[in-house]
Each structure stands twice: as C-alpha cells, then as structure tokens.
Design an enzyme around this catalytic site. Sequence first.
Site, short mmCIF file in Angstrom:
data_model
loop_
_atom_site.label_atom_id
_atom_site.label_comp_id
_atom_site.label_asym_id
_atom_site.label_seq_id
_atom_site.Cartn_x
_atom_site.Cartn_y
_atom_site.Cartn_z
N LYS A 1 -0.62 0.80 -13.12
CA LYS A 1 0.20 1.03 -14.32
C LYS A 1 -0.37 0.13 -15.42
CE LYS A 1 3.83 2.89 -16.37
NZ LYS A 1 3.96 4.33 -16.64
N ASP B 1 2.75 7.02 -12.30
CA ASP B 1 3.68 8.14 -12.55
C ASP B 1 2.94 9.47 -12.44
OD1 ASP B 1 2.30 7.35 -14.84
OD2 ASP B 1 3.99 7.58 -16.21
N ASP C 1 4.13 1.61 -1.35
CA ASP C 1 5.37 1.85 -0.60
C ASP C 1 6.00 3.16 -1.05
OD1 ASP C 1 7.63 1.24 1.06
OD2 ASP C 1 8.71 0.63 -0.75
N TYR D 1 6.30 -8.10 -4.25
CA TYR D 1 6.94 -8.37 -2.96
C TYR D 1 6.96 -9.86 -2.63
CZ TYR D 1 7.37 -3.64 -1.00
OH TYR D 1 7.75 -2.37 -0.72
N ASP E 1 6.03 7.22 1.01
CA ASP E 1 7.21 8.03 1.36
C ASP E 1 7.10 9.42 0.71
OD1 ASP E 1 8.37 5.81 2.72
OD2 ASP E 1 10.37 6.26 1.97
C1 IPM Z 1 7.65 -0.06 4.57
C2 IPM Z 1 9.02 -0.63 4.30
C3 IPM Z 1 8.94 -2.11 3.99
C4 IPM Z 1 8.13 -2.27 2.71
C5 IPM Z 1 10.29 -2.86 3.84
C6 IPM Z 1 11.17 -2.66 5.03
C7 IPM Z 1 10.07 -4.32 3.62
O1 IPM Z 1 9.65 0.09 3.29
O2 IPM Z 1 6.97 -0.57 5.48
O3 IPM Z 1 7.27 0.90 3.92
O4 IPM Z 1 8.67 -2.14 1.61
O5 IPM Z 1 6.92 -2.52 2.83
MN MN Z 2 8.59 1.91 2.72
#
Ligand code: IPM
Ligand code: MN
Length: 352
Positions: free
Chosen positions: A186, A218, A242, A136, A246
Amino acid sequence: MKIAILPGDGIGPEVTAEAVAVLESLGLPGLVLFEGDVGGIAYRRHGVPLPDETLAMAREADAILFGAVGDPACDALERHLRPEQAILGLRKHLGLFANLRPARVFAGLEHLSPLRADIARSLDLVIVRELTGDVYFGAKGQRVTDAGEREGWDAMAYAEGEVRRIAHVAFRAAEASGLPLTSVDKANVLETSQLWRDVVIETAAEYPQVVLDHMYVDNAAMQLVSHPDRFGVVLTGNLFGDILSDLASAAVGSIGLLPSASLGERRTDHGTFGLYEPIHGSAPDIAGQGKANPMATILSAAMMLRHSFGREDEAARIEAAVARTLADGILGGDLGGSHGTAAIGAGVRERL
Ligand code: IPM
Ligand code: MN
Ligand code: NAD
C-alpha cells in the site's frame, strides 16, 4: 522424524487427529510424535497460552503440526494471555518468518469455487507472507488523548532486512517455478510499504529472469477473484497476507482447504525446520460437532513432508488423494456436502 503435534482449541484437535492418522498410515520409518498444549486449553491447564514446556518441545522437534487456537471465552483476557499469543509466540520465538500459503483449484474441481469455472480454472498461486514483523509485532496500546477520548494504536514498521529476507524467499520460489512475482503493498499511503517496495526492487536485481510487478493491496484483492490467472507468486506483508489468504481460500471453495508452511533458516537433515497449519482458526461455531473439514490440515502435513523431510513422493501422494476424495464428492458442509471430519479423513486414507 520428530514431530510436535499442537492441536490447540476448537476444531484444532478434530482436524489435527485426521492429519496425524494420514501421516501414521504412510508407515514412514522413524516417525516420532509428541503432543503439547497451546492456546486456550494451555491457558486453562498451565495459566499461559504458550507454556515453556510446549516451546521446548517445539524446539526439540524437526517440524510442528499445529491445529488452531482461539476461544471466545478468552477474548476478554489481557492480550498476553489470549490463545492467539501461542501461534504468534511460536512464529516469533522460532524465527519462522516465511509463511507459504498455496491456493489452487485442482483440475476438475472448479465446481467447488464460487467463481465462474473459466475464472476458477486458472487459480494456482502461492502467497509468500512475511510472518514475524509488520503491525502484528509493533508497539501497541490504548491511551486517552488530550481531548479525553480513548484511542487505540498499533505501530506498523518493517526493517529493510526483514523485507529483504522474505523477498529472497519469494524470488527464489518464482525463479524455481518460472511463475511471475507480484509484490503487494500500500505504497500509495504507507511509508512501511514504500520501503517494502524499494527493497523488493533492489532485491530484483539479483533475479533478472523473474518477471516482477507491484500491486496495491486493494487492487490485488479485486484481481484475485476477477483475474486469478494474473498471479503466480504473491509476496506480501503479515497483515495483507493474512487477509488475502482467507480471500484466496474462499475463491478455491473453502477455508477448510488451504494449508500453510511457516519456515525460517534452521535446517533439518533433509529440509527446513517448520511449522505447518491450516490457515483457518478454531471455528468455535462448529467445534465439537465433527463437522470440520480436515483437508487443510492434511495438506499441511503434506507440506511438512515436502519441506522438512524431503519426502516429495509422499507429499504428492497425499495431495493426489485429497484431490480424488474431493472429486469423488466426499465433501463437508463447508463445500455443500454432508460428510463429517472422520469420513473425510478416512476417504483420504483409503485413496492414498
Ligand atoms: C492466521 C491467523 C493468525 C494471524 C491469528 C490467529 C494470530 O489469522 O494464521 O491466519 O493473524 O496470523
Ligand atoms: Mn488468518
Ligand atoms: P475461523 O477460520 O475459525 O472460522 C471462520 C469461518 O470458517 C467459521 O464460520 C468456521 O466455521 C469456518 N471454518 C473454518 N475452518 C473450517 C473448517 N476446517 N471446516 C469447515 N468450516 C471451517 O475464523 P474466526 O471465526 O474469525 O476465528 C475463530 C477463532 O480462531 C478466533 O479466536 C481467532 O483468533 C482464531 N484464529 C486462529 C488461527 C490460528 O490458530 N492460526 C487462525 C485464524 C483464526
């Protein structure tokens, strides 16, 4: 209790308003709220996604409640002007290197998960994601190769100090909870990950009572949805964290349910200075329709009360009210229901 409210773009203002209403309904003494611009809205008003006055306000506060940033109309801007730079800049400038993303299926809410109930029931973990390093924040760019081809590149790197300090956060969380610690990397391919694993193993010597294992990312993605019971504390880098968070949110039921706390070393009177935000983005596809699920932001406000203000009782009350609201079937479209943002927020406040 000085709180900077940074609603941002898309559904950010919609979900933040409900979390603010929940905070205000608690009648906490000394609550002071400031509001600032971040993201695409800040770009339009001030020419930059993270104006100096917003950063100054954030520094002044004891805690920050952040909505979301991101606007498709800004996706063609130069990278430093894009809305996402606001959240990346806040994390970096404020030293918020430790991102806690708890994911759990509340008892009785297994039906909200797309997983089989017997699997969903055991999902109760916290992702400890490193937040100010990794690919990042490395050098990046586009160039033309000798062969005349366009090439994009991003440098992935972790210094040992960056790994050690986030590893301590995860080990302390595992020690305090008695949960096992899984470090996700990884290392079979990446040198960044090999160093990560080496430093985690070194750090483990200080926590002999913590059960530690290592998993490739993975495999971790696969195990998260097939055997979530194997995870307690999950330690990982910025990019993997990240993605896995999700994934974990979908396993719980919706990305609209997962809160987060981003912490550093600065202390407040009763805790740690931090930024609190849902893990989701600005959801441009549903923005402005009153449909967004505000639970992730409401739960982020609960994390704020716990981590920045030492208000465990109020934090637990909010979490219990959220669980009851969901159990009572007050659900948004993301969970197969038909309740809007305001109705969900009101449902939580009625149950507080
Ligand atoms: C999160 C988001 C951010 C990240 C983006 C918007 C920069 O996806 O907070 O999960 O990747 O950290
Ligand atoms: Mn995110
Ligand atoms: P997103 O999280 O915004 O949305 C993904 C999907 O989930 C969409 O279908 C959306 O409608 C749904 N969703 C998200 N939050 C919801 C909620 N609270 N209630 C109901 N449904 C919800 O991810 P994306 O579409 O990949 O990104 C959109 C924008 O947000 C991009 O500009 C991205 O960079 C940005 N983003 C910002 C943050 C942040 O501010 N921390 C986090 C992630 C993405």
